[in-house]
Every structure is written in C-alpha cells, then in structure tokens.
Design an enzyme around this catalytic site. Structure first.
Site, PDB file in Angstrom:
ATOM      1  N   SER A 182      76.033  75.723  50.394  1.00 36.31           N
ATOM      2  CA  SER A 182      76.879  74.636  50.886  1.00 36.31           C
ATOM      3  C   SER A 182      77.858  74.100  49.842  1.00 36.31           C
ATOM      4  O   SER A 182      78.658  74.851  49.290  1.00 36.31           O
ATOM      5  CB  SER A 182      75.940  73.548  51.419  1.00 36.31           C
ATOM      6  OG  SER A 182      76.652  72.529  52.041  1.00 36.31           O
ATOM      7  N   PRO A 231      64.260  58.811  47.100  1.00 35.53           N
ATOM      8  CA  PRO A 231      64.283  60.067  46.349  1.00 35.53           C
ATOM      9  C   PRO A 231      65.137  61.078  47.102  1.00 35.53           C
ATOM     10  O   PRO A 231      65.077  61.140  48.329  1.00 35.53           O
ATOM     11  CB  PRO A 231      62.808  60.501  46.348  1.00 35.53           C
ATOM     12  CG  PRO A 231      62.215  59.878  47.566  1.00 35.53           C
ATOM     13  CD  PRO A 231      62.981  58.609  47.825  1.00 35.53           C
TER      14      PRO A 231
HETATM   15  P1  NG1 Z   1      69.622  64.143  49.643  1.00 39.79           P
HETATM   16  O1  NG1 Z   1      69.755  64.968  48.397  1.00 39.79           O
HETATM   17  O2  NG1 Z   1      68.221  64.109  50.232  1.00 39.79           O
HETATM   18  O3  NG1 Z   1      70.225  62.788  49.443  1.00 39.79           O
HETATM   19  C1  NG1 Z   1      71.836  65.256  50.689  1.00 39.79           C
HETATM   20  C2  NG1 Z   1      72.692  64.299  51.476  1.00 39.79           C
HETATM   21  C3  NG1 Z   1      72.188  64.284  52.915  1.00 39.79           C
HETATM   22  C4  NG1 Z   1      72.160  65.693  53.519  1.00 39.79           C
HETATM   23  C5  NG1 Z   1      71.430  66.648  52.575  1.00 39.79           C
HETATM   24  C6  NG1 Z   1      71.491  68.085  53.025  1.00 39.79           C
HETATM   25  C7  NG1 Z   1      73.649  62.155  50.786  1.00 39.79           C
HETATM   26  C8  NG1 Z   1      73.430  60.830  50.161  1.00 39.79           C
HETATM   27  N1  NG1 Z   1      72.581  62.940  50.932  1.00 39.79           N
HETATM   28  O4  NG1 Z   1      70.503  64.841  50.789  1.00 39.79           O
HETATM   29  O5  NG1 Z   1      72.979  63.420  53.663  1.00 39.79           O
HETATM   30  O6  NG1 Z   1      73.466  66.120  53.829  1.00 39.79           O
HETATM   31  O7  NG1 Z   1      71.943  66.563  51.238  1.00 39.79           O
HETATM   32  O8  NG1 Z   1      72.614  68.762  52.612  1.00 39.79           O
HETATM   33  O9  NG1 Z   1      74.798  62.492  51.131  1.00 39.79           O
HETATM   34 ZN    ZN Z   2      77.484  72.431  53.973  1.00 42.02          ZN
END
Ligand code: NG1
Ligand code: ZN
Length: 550
Positions: free
Chosen positions: A68, A504
């Site tokens: 991604s 987290p």
């Molecule tokens: P985490 O790392 O759990 O905050 C991030 C994004 C999520 C989601 C995931 C999956 C933020 C704050 N967090 O998750 O919204 O998109 O990656 O790709 O943007």
């Molecule tokens: Zn993506």
C-alpha cells in the site's frame, strides 16, 4: 477423505525456509514488513489460500501482494474471501500461526491441525486469483506464492499487476459469474468499462468537467488510471502525475494519499503543476485510498480528505433517495472512526445516523452493512458506499411516479454500479466524487465549505510495549496503562474544542496520539503534551524523550 500432499509441500517448503528470529503477524493490512523477509510467508500464504478455497467448496480466493502506502522496500500480502471481502478474523490468526512455524515439519503439523480443526475436505478443488502492485520485490514474492499454490494443488490465475480493489472485484466477479448475482465481467477491463459506463450515464447532460489532476504515487494507480481514462469517453479529462513506476525509490516518496494527508501539504512534485482553484487528488501505492485538495485564490493548500468525501457523498445520496420517493424505505447511515474530524461528525450527525467504530476497514465495512445504504470512509481516504442486497432489490422494483423520481432512481442505480461494493477503491471513489461535484455544480471551494475542519495533529510515540495500551469505546478511551486516561482528560479540558485519544497502531510498532482543537497551535500543543504523557508512562529511557513532547 484425501490427505494433505505432504511430499509436495515438504519439498517446496524446504526451498522457502522461514528466516529465524522474525515473528510475522497477519494484522489489519495482512502481512506487511520488509519485502526481502517475506519469501516463506508468500509460499505459506499460497498453501493457506488453497485450503481456504477448499473450505469454500472450490470458490475462488484472492491474494494481493502489496504494501500500500508503505515505502518501496516494504511489501506485504493479504488474502481476500470469496465475496471479495477481507479474510475472516479467525483465519488471520491461523495465517499468523502457520507463518511462524519454525521448520517445514512444524509447518506440516500446523497445516494438519488446521485441516482437522476447521474440518476442511481436502478432496475439494482449490482456486486462487492473485495480483501484485509495482514494487520490485513483488516479482519474486509472486513466484513464492505460486510455489505454495502448486504445493497444495491449487489452480492459480495470475491477474498480473493491478490495484488492490481490482483484485477484490475480480474475486467477487469470478465467484458470481453466470449467477443471478453476477457482479460483472471478470477482468480489469470489464471492471473499468462498468465504472466508465455508469459514470458517463451519471454525468450526461451536465456541464463538462474541468480536467482533474491525479497524483498516482508512482505506483500501480498510474497504470489503472490510464486504463480507466480510456473507458470514460472523454467525460472526465484526467491529467496523470507521478507515474514513474520504473524509477527506483519513487513509489509513495513525497507523493501519494498518505503523504498528503499526513503532511497536510501538496506533493512538492505538483507545486508547479496545480493552478489555484484546480481540483487534484492523490492515490496511494495500491490505489485504495483517495485524498482531494486544491489551492485557494491565495495559493494556500486546502485538504479534502476522507471525511469531506463522506460528507459530500452521504448528503448527495440522501437527496437522491428523497427525490426518488424512497425516504421512508431506504435509510442512509455513515460509519467513521475516532480519527474523523470532529467538525465532520458534527456536520453529518445533524443529517443522518453516524456510527463510530474501531480503526481498520473491516470494522467500518461490517458496521456499514447494517444500514440500507452505508457510507464509510476513514479520514485517510479509504472507504466506499455499500448498498444492501435488499436495498438493491428495492431500487430495481420501485415504480417511480414522476419523471423526477425516475431520474433520481436511475442515478441511484448507476451509483450501485459505479461504487465498488467489495472494498474502497480510489478510482471508483474519484468518479463518485466527480459525479457529485458535477450534479451539485460545486468546485473544490463549495465542497470544502460544507464544514470547516478543526485543526488536528497525529503523532507517533515509540514505546517499550504497545500491547500495554488497551482501549474501549471504539478506541476513544484507554483502559490501560492505568490512570493515563484520567491524565489525558485533565489535559484535554484545558483546550477550547479539545479532543484527544491514544491507541496502539495495528500496522506499526508505535502508539498513535491524535488531538484536535479550535486553534492550530493548541491542537499541536495538545498532541505533543499527550504524547509526552504516553512517553513518560511507557517510553523507557527519559534521556531519549523527544524534545517536542513539551
Ligand atoms: P493503524 O496503524 O492501526 O493506525 C493504519 C490507519 C488505518 C488503516 C490501517 C490499514 C490511521 C491513523 N491509521 O492503521 O486507518 O488504514 O492503517 O492500512 O490512518
Ligand atoms: Zn492502500
């Protein structure tokens, strides 16, 4: 009952040994880490996807190789379930266990246990469709995946280099082929033709759209956007930027949706390209996130993020439902996470039901399924709109009583074809936004003025153990470490319009701190002070405390 093909798995597994001392985890975004460490994981995912397909009586399972918005050296893999949705949670845990088996023998034992506990009939066929993004490490990883498929005797279909949402679409299209629920032709071109024709019907008779500048993050979105633009019949001129998919290190580097949202600024590469007032958008590295923006008349950058997209789209669908004479039968709702800007939540809750769920697309997707029409977007630009099967049937059966009702109904039906029902798709979402702007005769300025974002700041804190952080209430409050939430509450009270929460990360080894307030400097200060509290409780060495954490 057939047996596991032990010998074939054994000999191929030995050529993809698990690196010692690395613990893999199937997280919110599948497996994701340094691409060079993932060979054994891809092999094993091939075997697991084969078993998952057998579990579903030979229905096709999807596998996407991508990391991604992460930097180019990272890679990852996610498994897609038969309806085009993300892998069921119980199997995330199985995938984690299998990926960590230290040796081939341990892997075989774990496979055997999985087959027994989940009662898989090994005599069933197995079918898997797979694709990768443009990352250089993807080539070798796909070949490891193919070894896994061949070890378990699965029939593989290589969908080549494409976006995550296209792969999700393909899974659903393949599994519904020649059934009454047919989701469309099972090819990338079939998908883009479907989007293109729905879009052209939606905007026909409207003022022609001004060209849209698209930042492709130097990733697979560049290829996809080019193919899509060939299916739009000139109805939306796209100017594709950051399309250097061959340049080493360019992917997601100072460009793309994540850069724009996190930095709240224009990709430097677009500085000379974007004219004041012109609309632009950024995709991420696998084209499932979308962020819009423009420069105002003073040249100041204005962000139109996932929350602004949700507000624009939800209000439009509500109006169409009303115009079609269906307001008593079709209820539209919105799903957000705690990262949604407080101003967006206020704007939306005044108009329709809004639900807040934990971070991670699968939570949003499942909550959106509970509405007749469920609009969900993460602030970072990942989202889509789900029309429940009953609602789709209702639209098909509804007899409009006026020409105006008939037009609105047609628009709604076209939206069900335009919007990806399996997962958020930056390109489908982009067409959705453009269709709404065309209908509303909005430029970026009018769209932006639906509500004014509260200034906000997202900060990462490196702690000793992020698992020590546990939350409740859709991740908006901490239950542990003890007493920390009370300190945060105390701090937040001192800021006008202040809101802050700590959770987290599910994808990185950090704790995230979000804060917003009425004034920019206050939002920044609140975020850094909460980050300071987090660091003091869980960060370790006080001499390494970042100095900006006041
Ligand atoms: P985490 O790392 O759990 O905050 C991030 C994004 C999520 C989601 C995931 C999956 C933020 C704050 N967090 O998750 O919204 O998109 O990656 O790709 O943007
Ligand atoms: Zn993506």
């Amino acid at each position: 009952m057939s047996q596991l093909p032990i010998e074939s798995i054994r000999s191929l597994s030995d050529t993809h040994p698990k690196p010692p001392h690395i613990r893999f985890q199937y997280g919110t975004a599948g497996f994701r880490t340094l691409g060079s460490t993932l060979d054994s994981v891809l092999f094993r995912v091939g075997v697991i996807a084969g078993l998952r397909s057998k579990k579903f009586d030979g229905q096709t399972i999807g596998v996407m190789v991508t990391a991604s918005h992460n930097p180019e050296q990272d890679n990852g893999v996610k498994i897609v379930d038969p309806r085009g949705e993300m892998l069921e949670a119980a199997w995330e845990a199985h995938a984690t266990t299998l990926s960590n088996a230290p040796t081939t023998n341990d892997f075989l034992e774990a496979l055997d246990a999985l087959v027994r506990t989940t009662k898989i009939d090994l005599s069933k066929p197995a079918r898997v469709v797979y694709a990768r993004d443009t990352r250089p490490s993807g080539v070798a990883l796909v070949s490891a995946l193919e070894d896994g498929l061949s070890a378990i005797g699965a029939e593989g279909r290589n969908a080549g280099v494409t976006t995550t949402p296209v792969l999700h679409y393909l899974v659903k299209a393949i599994n519904t082929k020649d059934t009454p629920e047919s989701y469309g032709e099972d090819s990338e071109d079939g998908y883009f033709q479907k989007l293109g024709s729905a879009f052209q019907s939606l905007v026909s008779g409207r003022q022609p759209l001004e060209p849209l500048l698209v930042d492709c993050a130097n990733g697979v979105g560049a290829l996809a956007a080019l193919s899509l633009s060939g299916c739009l019949g000139g109805s939306l001129p796209l100017i594709l930027e950051n399309t250097a998919i061959q340049s080493p290190g360019a992917l997601n580097n100072a460009c793309g949706a994540d850069y724009v949202k996190t930095m709240q600024r224009l990709p430097p590469s677009l500085a000379d390209r974007l004219k004041p007032g012109q609309r632009a958008c950024s995709l991420d590295g696998d084209a499932d996130r979308l962020i819009y923006y423009y420069l105002d008349e003073r040249g100041i950058f204005r962000l139109l993020d996932g929350d602004k997209i949700a507000a624009l789209v939800a209000a439009f669908i509500v109006d169409l439902v009303k115009s079609a004479g269906l307001e008593n039968e079709v209820k539209v709702g919105v799903v957000q996470t705690a990262y949604a800007n407080g101003a967006s939540t206020k704007y939306l809750s005044g108009r329709l039901p809004v639900k807040c769920v934990a971070t991670g697309v699968k939570h949003l997707h499942h909550a959106a399924e509970h509405f007749n029409v469920g609009v969900y977007f993460e602030a970072n630009g990942h989202g889509t709109v789900l029309f429940s099967p009953a609602t789709q049937a209702k639209l098909a059966a509804h007899q409009p009583s006026t020409p105006a009702q008939s037009t609105a109904l047609n628009h709604l039906m076209n939206l069900t074809r335009l919007i990806n029902q399996t997962v958020g798709d930056a390109l489908s979402d982009m067409l959705l936004v453009e269709a709404v702007l065309a209908h509303r005769s909005y430029t970026g300025v009018e769209w932006d003025s639906l509500y004014v974002d509260l200034p906000n700041r997202l900060v990462k804190v490196v702690v000793q153990d992020r698992n020590a952080f546990r939350t409740e209430n859709a991740e908006r409050r901490l239950v542990s470490p003890p007493a920390l939430q009370a300190k945060i509450d105390e701090l937040v009270r001192r800021y006008d319009g202040g809101r802050s929460f700590v959770r987290p990360s599910g994808t990185e080894d950090v704790v995230r701190v979000y804060a917003e307030a009425v004034v920019r400097s206050q939002a920044d200060e609140l975020a850094f002070r909460v980050a300071g509290l987090v660091y003091d409780v869980a960060g370790g060495d006080p001499s390494k405390r970042p100095k900006e954490f006041l």
